[in-house]
Design an enzyme around this catalytic site. Structure first.
Site, mmCIF file in Angstrom:
data_model
loop_
_atom_site.group_PDB
_atom_site.id
_atom_site.type_symbol
_atom_site.label_atom_id
_atom_site.label_comp_id
_atom_site.label_asym_id
_atom_site.label_seq_id
_atom_site.Cartn_x
_atom_site.Cartn_y
_atom_site.Cartn_z
ATOM 1 C CB CYS A 64 -1.978 6.573 2.246
ATOM 2 S SG CYS A 64 -3.134 5.545 3.112
ATOM 3 C CD GLU A 85 -1.961 2.148 1.244
ATOM 4 O OE1 GLU A 85 -1.709 2.823 0.225
ATOM 5 O OE2 GLU A 85 -2.030 2.628 2.368
#
Ligand SMILES: *[C@@H]1O[C@H](CO)[C@@H](O)[C@H](O)[C@H]1NC(C)=O
Ligand SMILES: *[C@@H]1O[C@H](CO)[C@@H](O)[C@H](O)[C@H]1NC(C)=O
Length: 574
Positions: free
Chosen positions: A308, A274
């Site tokens: 993020c 990720e």
């Protein structure tokens, strides 16, 4: 007529019982967690660490203490212990695993919220959502799942079984210290694995506090010691972790992600990456503007933009562009930045000093290429040592894709806003990124927003909302392109902690046994090929009549073959 009455009464009684059962709270043991300042975890034997992880409280630069940077042998030792504990835990019941989750839920929703100084509400809520989802549905998704068995295996039953992989390793980033630690631990432990988590050198302090919570919860349900480990250190520590676990989950930058994947190729373990994003935030002209503006500012500034899935590129329809910008400016002007512990500020610090410079460089690059600053938020009373730990929220206009601020992940409180003419243009712009994590699309016409989102190459989409998918913990989270691959959270994330095994077994029909038909038994008879051909036609022929005709011929052949004694001669072979 009178038959269904008793059934109805029974059903009603059952529903009532279920309802009453829901009202009885499950008994969840309380645990004591030492919430005092962290102590250095005791180290066994060697003290060969070359380095220490120094910990500071970001907003004030107050020195908190240090943790050892583990050397590879120490990491290996942690994983070995975890592996031993996992062998025991693999046999635990879902009931025991749920009890572990309930204790964590109780701590997260009550005690931790009070003592955890730097936790945002979002962290606690997403973690509680994840726990309740696992409590409600986790077992269902880990049970054997039956699948269709196809035409040739009609007499069999096909299913998928899920076993723990062993030791799940995770290397997590610092932006959400509580959730980033709990997230892999919950999925790993619930699916019967052990977990070894390397926390970021920038959030080691809190990581070790959460470790005490997890440890207390594990021992309260009688789980083996050593099932979960939290380790500290730098790159070398992380590399050693990758080399010794059975799966690695990494949350961080694309550059480090590549190195992790390379390392993982040596042991061929599965990898979930990720790697952040450059999420687009698209606003059509038919929206309820004041509402959307509030969402937009929050999407960019939450956790000081260190998110993020934060919104990093804003595309606004030309008809509302001017009023969108002026309303954003009005809000950002009122925002005051300062240390979160003093309570009265809208936005806190950023985690690393070097990061301020990087953000300013991105802004400078845009200004050099013709962008303008529409507004910047103001600073409150910052401590003298800590000024560099803060970055003012910054709104940029006149931006385009030649500027780094529209290409590189900023991970900071910057809102670059760009105009678009048509939906096609918005799609083209939003899609023009090396990242592909998420997007948010706003339109008064939900169908239009969905149509736009469906054409963007990314892993997560929020329609008329921001990052809403992360609150639905049944959904997978992850991206494409430089944002990485693999999913955590949701069914996909839970099953990604598992060895997925395909199993075929007999159905209940006792008379159908597995046997090789005579014509293709060794030594293969002269009709072997013909038999295969008929079989293929019977199973997959285009028309039903073709298939029936082949079936008749097939049965004829089998009965003839069975009547004949098996051939004794061996065939001539090349
Ligand atoms: C980008 O924006 C700047 C400033 O508005 C402008 O001067 C430049 O021509 C633009 N570049 C492109 C490729 O549109
Ligand atoms: C979006 O980008 C992907 C690849 O990055 C591409 O396959 C797709 O066609 C693009 N879609 C549009 C509408 O431009």
């Amino acid at each position: 007529m009178a038959f269904w009455w008793p059934l109805l009464v029974l059903a009603a009684a059952y529903a009532l019982c279920r309802l009453l059962l829901l009202l009885i709270p499950p008994t969840v043991p309380s645990i004591d967690v030492d919430a005092s300042d962290g102590t250095i975890p005791p180290r066994k034997g060697k003290s060969a660490q070359t380095d220490k992880v120094q910990c500071y409280e970001p907003a004030t630069m107050k020195y908190l203490g240090y943790f050892p940077a583990l050397i590879p042998e120490e990491v290996k030792e942690h994983v070995t212990q975890a592996r031993k504990a996992q062998k025991v835990w693999a046999k635990s019941s879902f009931k025991q695993r749920r009890q572990f989750l309930r204790i964590l839920l109780k701590v997260s929703s009550r005690d931790t919220g009070k003592t955890m100084v730097d936790a945002s509400l979002g962290e606690i809520m997403t973690t509680c959502e994840k726990i309740t989802w696992l409590l409600d549905e986790g077992e269902k998704w880990l049970k054997p799942e039956y699948r269709s068995s196809g035409r040739s295996m009609l007499h069999k039953r096909a299913k998928v079984e899920f076993y723990p992989l062993g030791v799940i390793g995770a290397i997590v980033s610092w932006n959400y210290p509580f959730h980033n630690v709990l997230n892999p631990v919950l999925a790993a432990v619930f699916s019967g694995n052990a977990a070894v988590i390397k926390v970021s050198e920038h959030a080691s302090w809190s990581g070790c506090f959460y470790y005490r919570i997890i440890q207390a919860a594990l021992s309260a349900v009688g789980a083996p010691d050593n099932l979960v480990h939290i380790i500290t250190g730098f790159a070398e520590t992380g590399q050693a972790l990758v080399a010794s676990v059975d799966k690695i989950i990494f949350v961080g930058s694309p550059g480090v992600g590549r190195m992790i994947m390379q390392r993982a190729s040596e042991t061929l373990i599965p990898v979930t990456l990720e790697l952040g994003g450059k999420d687009s935030f698209i606003v059509c002209e038919d929206v309820d503007l004041p509402n959307v503006v509030q969402v937009a500012v929050r999407a960019a500034l939450q956790s000081s933009g260190q998110n993020c899935a934060g919104a990093e590129r804003f595309y606004v329809h030309k008809d509302i562009y001017t009023s969108f910008v002026s309303q954003v400016v009005k809000i950002v002007k009122s925002i005051c930045v300062g240390p979160p512990l003093s309570g009265k500020y809208d936005m806190g610090a950023i985690c690393m000093i070097e990061h301020s410079d990087k953000l300013q460089n991105l802004v400078n690059d845009a200004l050099e290429k013709g962008a303008e600053i529409a507004v910047r938020g103001s600073f409150g009373n910052l401590g003298e040592d800590a000024v560099d730990q803060f970055f003012p929220p910054t709104v940029l206009v006149n931006v385009n894709h030649t500027m780094k601020i529209m290409q590189e992940e900023a991970f900071g409180p910057i809102l670059p806003i760009m105009k678009f003419d048509s939906d096609e243009e918005a799609i083209k712009l939003a899609n023009d990124s090396k990242y592909g994590l998420g997007c948010a699309v706003f339109s008064g016409d939900q169908k239009r927003a969905i149509r736009i989102a469906s054409q963007l190459h990314c892993g997560v989409a929020a329609i008329n909302d921001f990052a809403s998918s992360y609150m639905c913990q049944s959904l997978p989270f992850g991206g494409v392109k430089d944002s990485g691959f693999g999913r955590f959270a949701g069914v996909e994330g839970l099953r990604a902690c598992c060895l997925v095994k395909a199993v075929v077994e007999d159905r209940f029909w006792p008379y159908i046994k597995t046997m090789i038909p005579k014509p293709i038994q060794y030594p293969v008879s002269e009709h072997g090929f013909e038999f295969q051909q008929l079989l293929v036609e019977t199973l997959y022929g285009v028309s039903v009549w073709d298939r029936l005709r082949s079936l008749v011929n097939l049965l004829k052949m089998i009965s003839e073959q069975n009547a004949r004694p098996a051939p004794v001669t061996t065939k001539k072979r090349r």
